[in-house]
Design an enzyme around this catalytic site. Structure first.
Site, mmCIF file in Angstrom:
data_model
loop_
_atom_site.group_PDB
_atom_site.id
_atom_site.type_symbol
_atom_site.label_atom_id
_atom_site.label_comp_id
_atom_site.label_asym_id
_atom_site.label_seq_id
_atom_site.Cartn_x
_atom_site.Cartn_y
_atom_site.Cartn_z
ATOM 1 N N ASP A 67 -3.212 28.200 -49.547
ATOM 2 C CA ASP A 67 -3.356 27.006 -50.457
ATOM 3 C C ASP A 67 -3.742 27.153 -51.797
ATOM 4 O OD1 ASP A 67 -5.571 26.954 -49.089
ATOM 5 O OD2 ASP A 67 -4.814 25.546 -48.230
ATOM 6 N N ASN A 136 -8.424 16.707 -39.272
ATOM 7 C CA ASN A 136 -7.437 15.807 -38.311
ATOM 8 C C ASN A 136 -5.772 16.640 -38.367
ATOM 9 O OD1 ASN A 136 -6.451 16.932 -40.833
ATOM 10 N ND2 ASN A 136 -5.946 15.706 -41.746
ATOM 11 N N HIS A 138 -4.854 19.397 -39.829
ATOM 12 C CA HIS A 138 -4.227 20.221 -40.831
ATOM 13 C C HIS A 138 -4.014 21.534 -40.519
ATOM 14 C CE1 HIS A 138 -7.733 19.486 -43.705
ATOM 15 N NE2 HIS A 138 -7.029 21.294 -43.893
ATOM 16 N N GLU A 143 -1.179 18.504 -43.812
ATOM 17 C CA GLU A 143 -1.591 17.106 -43.697
ATOM 18 C C GLU A 143 -0.754 16.443 -42.778
ATOM 19 O OE1 GLU A 143 -4.132 16.914 -44.506
ATOM 20 O OE2 GLU A 143 -5.176 16.760 -46.539
HETATM 21 C C1 GLP Z 1 -9.142 22.960 -46.155
HETATM 22 C C2 GLP Z 1 -8.501 23.827 -45.766
HETATM 23 C C3 GLP Z 1 -7.258 24.230 -45.278
HETATM 24 C C4 GLP Z 1 -9.151 24.932 -43.976
HETATM 25 C C5 GLP Z 1 -9.595 23.405 -43.990
HETATM 26 C C6 GLP Z 1 -10.604 24.054 -42.966
HETATM 27 O O1 GLP Z 1 -9.261 22.019 -46.694
HETATM 28 N N1 GLP Z 1 -6.747 23.712 -47.483
HETATM 29 O O2 GLP Z 1 -6.621 25.716 -45.354
HETATM 30 O O3 GLP Z 1 -8.537 25.343 -42.934
HETATM 31 O O4 GLP Z 1 -9.144 22.657 -44.865
HETATM 32 O O5 GLP Z 1 -11.525 23.994 -43.482
HETATM 33 P P1 GLP Z 1 -13.235 24.188 -43.373
HETATM 34 O O6 GLP Z 1 -12.692 25.654 -42.382
HETATM 35 O O7 GLP Z 1 -14.163 24.634 -44.212
HETATM 36 O O8 GLP Z 1 -13.550 23.813 -42.590
#
Ligand code: GLP
Length: 246
Positions: A67, A136, A138, A143
């Site tokens: 992303d 959540n 995702h 989402e």
């Molecule tokens: C972000 C990314 C995801 C990631 C998630 C968790 O928004 N788009 O790809 O896996 O949230 O992030 P983190 O590893 O910082 O907890």
């Protein structure tokens, strides 16, 4: 889904990195799907350390990121292109032309989504996808409520995701409101998936994933139960109190 219990974040990162390194050594032209956020940073640090020490080469590896924020260019330190360049690509021998991150600053984001999907198809998809998870549920930026059949698309980020990611920005207002993300259908086409889960904030997400039998669009990660080859590597804090059979 197979689950591997790691002692802590460092251990999780080492186990995952060793696994990826082994795959790269076995298949030097492997196509990796990469993730950003806090979770994979330890993996990338281990990959760099191994590259420096043992010379594992990424010369023929291709990478596709999940992303990117809409509106941020690769020079913006909060963009995922910048994150990947600085936390991994600049420190290994990968050919930057073989590293793909959706472009957040194109005039036509819908076209960018279609191009990204075409690119993945042209290269026969991802061999090994690294995934983190949002509190959540995702995956990527898909989402809750995202239909499981979506390809790469533009999303409106939820307030909770913007809040969670605000720690990287100067203020919440600076966090973009939209992102481009591989869709759930895109992610599910990966031949293999490695899902990393660490820490207290991810406990509930892991619990839902392992204890609820339903596969439901309101909890995006639940779709992974339909995938034939998923390995979860979770640390003790995330697993706490759950009975897991590795
Ligand atoms: C972000 C990314 C995801 C990631 C998630 C968790 O928004 N788009 O790809 O896996 O949230 O992030 P983190 O590893 O910082 O907890």
């Amino acid at each position: 889904m197979k689950i591997i219990e790691a002692i802590d974040y460092q251990d999780m990162s080492k186990i995952a990195a060793d696994y990826i390194i082994q795959k790269v050594n076995q298949s030097p032209k492997i196509k990796l799907g990469l993730a950003t956020g806090g979770t994979p940073l330890g993996i990338y640090a281990n990959i760099i350390a191994d590259h420096q020490k043992n010379g594992t080469s990424y010369r023929d590896v291709m990478t596709f990121n999940l992303d990117e924020y809409v509106g941020l260019s690769g020079e913006n330190p909060n963009s995922y292109r910048y994150y990947m360049d600085h936390n991994l690509f600049n420190q290994i021998d990968i050919n930057k032309n073989n590293t793909f991150v959706p472009r957040g600053t194109t005039d036509n984001v819908l076209n960018e989504c279609a191009l990204y999907e075409d690119l993945l198809t042209k290269h026969n998809g991802i061999d090994l996808q690294i995934l983190g998870i949002g509190a959540n549920g995702h995956i990527g930026f898909n989402e809750p409520g995202t239909p499981f059949n979506t390809a790469t698309h533009v999303v409106e980020l939820t307030a909770s995701t913007r809040q969670a990611n605000a720690r990287y920005f100067n203020s919440l207002e600076e966090v973009p409101t939209k992102a481009l993300t591989m869709g759930i259908a895109t992610i599910m086409k990966s031949k293999e998936i490695l899902l990393l889960i660490s820490g207290e904030q991810k406990k509930d997400a892991l619990k839902r994933l392992l204890t609820e039998n339903t596969i439901d669009e309101r909890f995006p990660a639940s779709v992974l139960k339909n995938h034939p080859y998923v390995t979860i590597i979770a640390d003790k804090t995330a697993i706490a109190g759950l009975k897991v059979h590795s």
